[in-house]
Design a protein around this motif. Structure first.
Motif, PDB file in Angstrom:
ATOM      1  N   GLU A 185       6.537  -2.516  -0.528  1.00  0.00           N
ATOM      2  CA  GLU A 185       7.582  -1.970  -1.400  1.00  0.00           C
ATOM      3  C   GLU A 185       7.187  -0.552  -1.792  1.00  0.00           C
ATOM      4  O   GLU A 185       6.042  -0.302  -2.170  1.00  0.00           O
ATOM      5  N   VAL A 186       8.128   0.361  -1.686  1.00  0.00           N
ATOM      6  CA  VAL A 186       7.879   1.772  -1.993  1.00  0.00           C
ATOM      7  C   VAL A 186       8.773   2.190  -3.149  1.00  0.00           C
ATOM      8  O   VAL A 186       9.985   1.939  -3.140  1.00  0.00           O
ATOM      9  N   GLN A 187       8.179   2.813  -4.150  1.00  0.00           N
ATOM     10  CA  GLN A 187       8.962   3.379  -5.246  1.00  0.00           C
ATOM     11  C   GLN A 187       8.915   4.892  -5.193  1.00  0.00           C
ATOM     12  O   GLN A 187       7.848   5.486  -4.992  1.00  0.00           O
ATOM     13  N   LEU A 188      10.070   5.515  -5.376  1.00  0.00           N
ATOM     14  CA  LEU A 188      10.183   6.961  -5.511  1.00  0.00           C
ATOM     15  C   LEU A 188      10.787   7.293  -6.865  1.00  0.00           C
ATOM     16  O   LEU A 188      11.659   6.565  -7.354  1.00  0.00           O
ATOM     17  N   GLY A 189      10.335   8.389  -7.454  1.00  0.00           N
ATOM     18  CA  GLY A 189      10.930   8.889  -8.688  1.00  0.00           C
ATOM     19  C   GLY A 189      11.306  10.349  -8.512  1.00  0.00           C
ATOM     20  O   GLY A 189      10.531  11.129  -7.943  1.00  0.00           O
ATOM     21  N   TYR A 190      12.504  10.719  -8.957  1.00  0.00           N
ATOM     22  CA  TYR A 190      12.987  12.096  -8.795  1.00  0.00           C
ATOM     23  C   TYR A 190      13.458  12.677 -10.126  1.00  0.00           C
ATOM     24  O   TYR A 190      13.850  11.940 -11.044  1.00  0.00           O
ATOM     25  N   VAL A 191      13.423  14.013 -10.197  1.00  0.00           N
ATOM     26  CA  VAL A 191      13.941  14.771 -11.336  1.00  0.00           C
ATOM     27  C   VAL A 191      15.018  15.716 -10.814  1.00  0.00           C
ATOM     28  O   VAL A 191      14.835  16.345  -9.766  1.00  0.00           O
ATOM     29  N   ILE A 192      16.127  15.824 -11.505  1.00  0.00           N
ATOM     30  CA  ILE A 192      17.224  16.667 -11.052  1.00  0.00           C
ATOM     31  C   ILE A 192      16.758  18.100 -10.810  1.00  0.00           C
ATOM     32  O   ILE A 192      15.986  18.658 -11.589  1.00  0.00           O
ATOM     33  N   SER A 193      17.168  18.658  -9.682  1.00  0.00           N
ATOM     34  CA  SER A 193      16.919  20.034  -9.223  1.00  0.00           C
ATOM     35  C   SER A 193      15.533  20.236  -8.617  1.00  0.00           C
ATOM     36  O   SER A 193      15.283  21.270  -8.001  1.00  0.00           O
ATOM     37  N   GLN A 194      14.618  19.245  -8.788  1.00  0.00           N
ATOM     38  CA  GLN A 194      13.260  19.424  -8.275  1.00  0.00           C
ATOM     39  C   GLN A 194      13.215  19.146  -6.768  1.00  0.00           C
ATOM     40  O   GLN A 194      13.926  18.295  -6.255  1.00  0.00           O
ATOM     41  N   LYS A 195      12.345  19.880  -6.067  1.00  0.00           N
ATOM     42  CA  LYS A 195      12.336  19.874  -4.608  1.00  0.00           C
ATOM     43  C   LYS A 195      11.486  18.771  -3.990  1.00  0.00           C
ATOM     44  O   LYS A 195      11.426  18.644  -2.788  1.00  0.00           O
ATOM     45  N   ASP A 196      10.799  18.019  -4.785  1.00  0.00           N
ATOM     46  CA  ASP A 196       9.954  16.954  -4.229  1.00  0.00           C
ATOM     47  C   ASP A 196       9.986  15.765  -5.179  1.00  0.00           C
ATOM     48  O   ASP A 196      10.347  15.893  -6.351  1.00  0.00           O
ATOM     49  N   ALA A 197       9.619  14.598  -4.656  1.00  0.00           N
ATOM     50  CA  ALA A 197       9.592  13.405  -5.495  1.00  0.00           C
ATOM     51  C   ALA A 197       8.538  13.547  -6.588  1.00  0.00           C
ATOM     52  O   ALA A 197       7.454  14.091  -6.358  1.00  0.00           O
ATOM     53  N   LEU A 198       8.859  13.064  -7.762  1.00  0.00           N
ATOM     54  CA  LEU A 198       7.915  13.072  -8.870  1.00  0.00           C
ATOM     55  C   LEU A 198       6.779  12.078  -8.605  1.00  0.00           C
ATOM     56  O   LEU A 198       5.616  12.350  -8.895  1.00  0.00           O
ATOM     57  N   THR A 199       7.148  10.933  -8.020  1.00  0.00           N
ATOM     58  CA  THR A 199       6.153   9.910  -7.693  1.00  0.00           C
ATOM     59  C   THR A 199       6.501   9.254  -6.356  1.00  0.00           C
ATOM     60  O   THR A 199       7.666   9.186  -5.960  1.00  0.00           O
ATOM     61  N   LEU A 200       5.474   8.759  -5.681  1.00  0.00           N
ATOM     62  CA  LEU A 200       5.627   7.930  -4.480  1.00  0.00           C
ATOM     63  C   LEU A 200       4.522   6.887  -4.543  1.00  0.00           C
ATOM     64  O   LEU A 200       3.339   7.226  -4.496  1.00  0.00           O
ATOM     65  N   THR A 201       4.896   5.635  -4.682  1.00  0.00           N
ATOM     66  CA  THR A 201       3.923   4.559  -4.844  1.00  0.00           C
ATOM     67  C   THR A 201       4.204   3.439  -3.861  1.00  0.00           C
ATOM     68  O   THR A 201       5.362   3.021  -3.702  1.00  0.00           O
ATOM     69  N   VAL A 202       3.153   2.937  -3.215  1.00  0.00           N
ATOM     70  CA  VAL A 202       3.273   1.847  -2.241  1.00  0.00           C
ATOM     71  C   VAL A 202       2.568   0.611  -2.787  1.00  0.00           C
ATOM     72  O   VAL A 202       1.426   0.685  -3.241  1.00  0.00           O
ATOM     73  N   ASP A 203       3.250  -0.533  -2.726  1.00  0.00           N
ATOM     74  CA  ASP A 203       2.660  -1.818  -3.127  1.00  0.00           C
ATOM     75  C   ASP A 203       2.835  -2.791  -1.968  1.00  0.00           C
ATOM     76  O   ASP A 203       3.948  -2.975  -1.472  1.00  0.00           O
ATOM     77  N   THR A 204       1.759  -3.424  -1.526  1.00  0.00           N
ATOM     78  CA  THR A 204       1.842  -4.390  -0.431  1.00  0.00           C
ATOM     79  C   THR A 204       1.579  -5.824  -0.909  1.00  0.00           C
ATOM     80  O   THR A 204       1.394  -6.725  -0.098  1.00  0.00           O
ATOM     81  N   PHE A 205       1.548  -6.050  -2.193  1.00  0.00           N
ATOM     82  CA  PHE A 205       1.459  -7.392  -2.779  1.00  0.00           C
ATOM     83  C   PHE A 205       0.244  -8.169  -2.259  1.00  0.00           C
ATOM     84  O   PHE A 205       0.313  -9.391  -2.043  1.00  0.00           O
ATOM     85  N   GLY A 206      -0.833  -7.461  -2.033  1.00  0.00           N
ATOM     86  CA  GLY A 206      -2.057  -8.098  -1.581  1.00  0.00           C
ATOM     87  C   GLY A 206      -2.064  -8.490  -0.118  1.00  0.00           C
ATOM     88  O   GLY A 206      -2.970  -9.208   0.328  1.00  0.00           O
ATOM     89  N   THR A 207      -1.091  -8.024   0.652  1.00  0.00           N
ATOM     90  CA  THR A 207      -1.033  -8.391   2.078  1.00  0.00           C
ATOM     91  C   THR A 207      -1.707  -7.353   2.972  1.00  0.00           C
ATOM     92  O   THR A 207      -1.656  -7.476   4.199  1.00  0.00           O
ATOM     93  N   SER A 208      -2.309  -6.334   2.394  1.00  0.00           N
ATOM     94  CA  SER A 208      -3.007  -5.320   3.182  1.00  0.00           C
ATOM     95  C   SER A 208      -4.441  -5.170   2.672  1.00  0.00           C
ATOM     96  O   SER A 208      -4.708  -5.362   1.482  1.00  0.00           O
ATOM     97  N   LYS A 209      -5.339  -4.821   3.577  1.00  0.00           N
ATOM     98  CA  LYS A 209      -6.721  -4.578   3.154  1.00  0.00           C
ATOM     99  C   LYS A 209      -6.880  -3.199   2.532  1.00  0.00           C
ATOM    100  O   LYS A 209      -7.934  -2.877   1.981  1.00  0.00           O
ATOM    101  N   TYR A 210      -5.840  -2.391   2.614  1.00  0.00           N
ATOM    102  CA  TYR A 210      -5.885  -1.035   2.061  1.00  0.00           C
ATOM    103  C   TYR A 210      -5.283  -1.021   0.656  1.00  0.00           C
ATOM    104  O   TYR A 210      -4.305  -1.719   0.377  1.00  0.00           O
ATOM    105  N   SER A 211      -5.860  -0.235  -0.211  1.00  0.00           N
ATOM    106  CA  SER A 211      -5.444  -0.192  -1.606  1.00  0.00           C
ATOM    107  C   SER A 211      -4.104   0.528  -1.764  1.00  0.00           C
ATOM    108  O   SER A 211      -3.723   1.348  -0.919  1.00  0.00           O
TER     109      SER A 211
END
Length: 395
Positions: free
Chosen positions: A301-327
């Motif tokens: 699951e990927v979450q993105l957060g944006y702010v109006i007029s800004q050129k890039d995402a404020l946040t980008l977070t990945v959650d694999t619910f413990g199904t990946s060996k990578y953090s």
């Protein structure tokens, strides 16, 4: 989740009153972008009985553009099968339409517009989620996929004339049994299908069971001994907007992942690609799907957060619910490296403002269930890049 449990998901047909509104809003967007690729559109539709109310904001950079919103709406409604007078059936030729569409706010336009699309900022603030899992070849949760396939197959059979006495408004629901997170069987299937008057309801139900429900189950090599409910209210003659008020953006869970994932709350339909409710959600799905397809996680699951007029995402977070060996932090940094979150670049990469792209085609069923459309956010063209990143970047 551990142990055995059930998860239920649902879907609706294109003839459902809310989805009629979604399709009209997206058809209007398509017409606007065909005339002006820089058009700004946020269209809303409300359907009450035979009255369609159009609202929202539309603006063009090009001068003297005129769009026949009424004709677009009628064509959509008629194309969905609401095309003649009958008890319980809307007639798109005769329905009433009120147009209250206005121009976009100057303040919003000034905050967002840029002559260089690659520098285009977010059209609003907001949060978006994307999800993928390895339960199906579509990387969609199985219960949601089956729900979508039920109404899709029924609608196709209705339009071809094979499904006798069926009308456009339909809903489905599927419950899947899981064992330690893996789907093992169908436990329940539910369908409510609008129909003509004075039909043999037993024959109608038998057709739904054998020619729709069991066909979908067999397609996925699943059990056919599920519990089923077919038109449990017995009579479903009055449907569409005559039976229920329709509203744009009210089926956001059906449009995405059927309840398996978080949702930012923003709908897609009627919004031009500068609106990150739509563009950001497409990107989040693209990231999640490529992560799962790379084999490093079975869910993402990927979450993105944006702010109006800004050129890039404020946040980008990945959650694999413990199904990946990578953090999560490692995967989030990887996603930031590989995927560009600038709204203008997403539009360019996905070709979201091109006349050849039709948003109305994605308004039916889920925005992530259209193998026939070759949707850009469904491509798996970042899998190898993800694998190379992992090889060359230790956690």
């Amino acid at each position: 989740m551990e142990g055995k449990y059930l998860f239920t998901s649902e879907a609706v047909s294109p003839g459902h009153p809310d989805k009629i509104c979604d399709k009209i809003a997206d058809a209007i967007l398509d017409a606007c972008l065909k005339e002006d690729s820089d058009a700004r559109c946020a269209t809303e539709c409300l359907f009450i009985d035979d009255l369609l109310i159009l609202g929202g904001e539309i603006s063009f950079k090009k001068p003297q553009i005129s769009i026949n919103y009424e004709k677009i709406a009628r064509d959509v409604v008629i194309g969905l099968g609401y095309d003649h007078d009958a008890y319980g059936l809307l007639n798109g030729h005769k329905m009433r339409i009120e147009n209250h569409i206005r121009t976009q706010s100057i303040e919003i336009a000034n905050a967002v517009n840029d002559d260089d699309i690659l520098k285009l900022g977010a059209g609003d603030q907001g949060i978006m989620f994307g999800y993928a899992c390895n339960e199906s070849s579509s990387y969609l949760p199985l219960a949601h996929l089956l729900s979508l396939e039920l109404v899709k197959l029924a609608t196709e059979k209705m339009k071809s004339g094979e499904f006798k006495h069926a009308r456009p408004d339909m809903k489905s629901e599927v419950s899947i049994e899981y064992d330690n997170g893996k789907p093992i069987a169908i436990r329940n299937m539910v369908m409510s299908v609008q129909h003509d008057e004075n039909i043999d309801i037993d024959a109608f139900r038998n057709y739904v069971l054998n020619d729709i429900m069991k066909v979908v189950a067999k397609r996925h090599h699943l059990n056919e001994d599920f519990t089923y409910f077919i038109n449990p209210s017995n009579s479903f003659v009055v449907g569409g907007p005559l039976g229920d008020t329709g509203l744009t953006g009210r089926k956001i869970i059906v449009d995405t992942y059927g309840g398996y994932a978080h949702h930012g709350g923003g709908s897609f339909s009627g919004k031009d690609p500068s609106k990150v409710d739509r563009t950001g959600a497409y990107l989040a799905r693209y990231i999640a799907k490529n992560i799962v397809a790379s084999g490093i996680a079975s869910r993402a699951e990927v979450q993105l957060g944006y702010v109006i007029s800004q050129k890039d995402a404020l946040t980008l977070t990945v959650d694999t619910f413990g199904t990946s060996k990578y953090s999560p932090s490692y995967l989030s940094n990887m996603a930031k490296t590989i995927f560009d979150t600038v709204p203008g670049k997403i539009i360019k990469n996905f070709k979201l403002n091109k006349p050849s792209f039709r948003y109305q085609d994605t308004s039916n069923y889920s925005a992530f269930y259209h193998d026939d459309l070759d949707l850009p956010w469904e491509k798996l063209d970042k899998v190898e890049e993800i694998k190379k990143y992992i090889v060359h970047n230790d956690e």
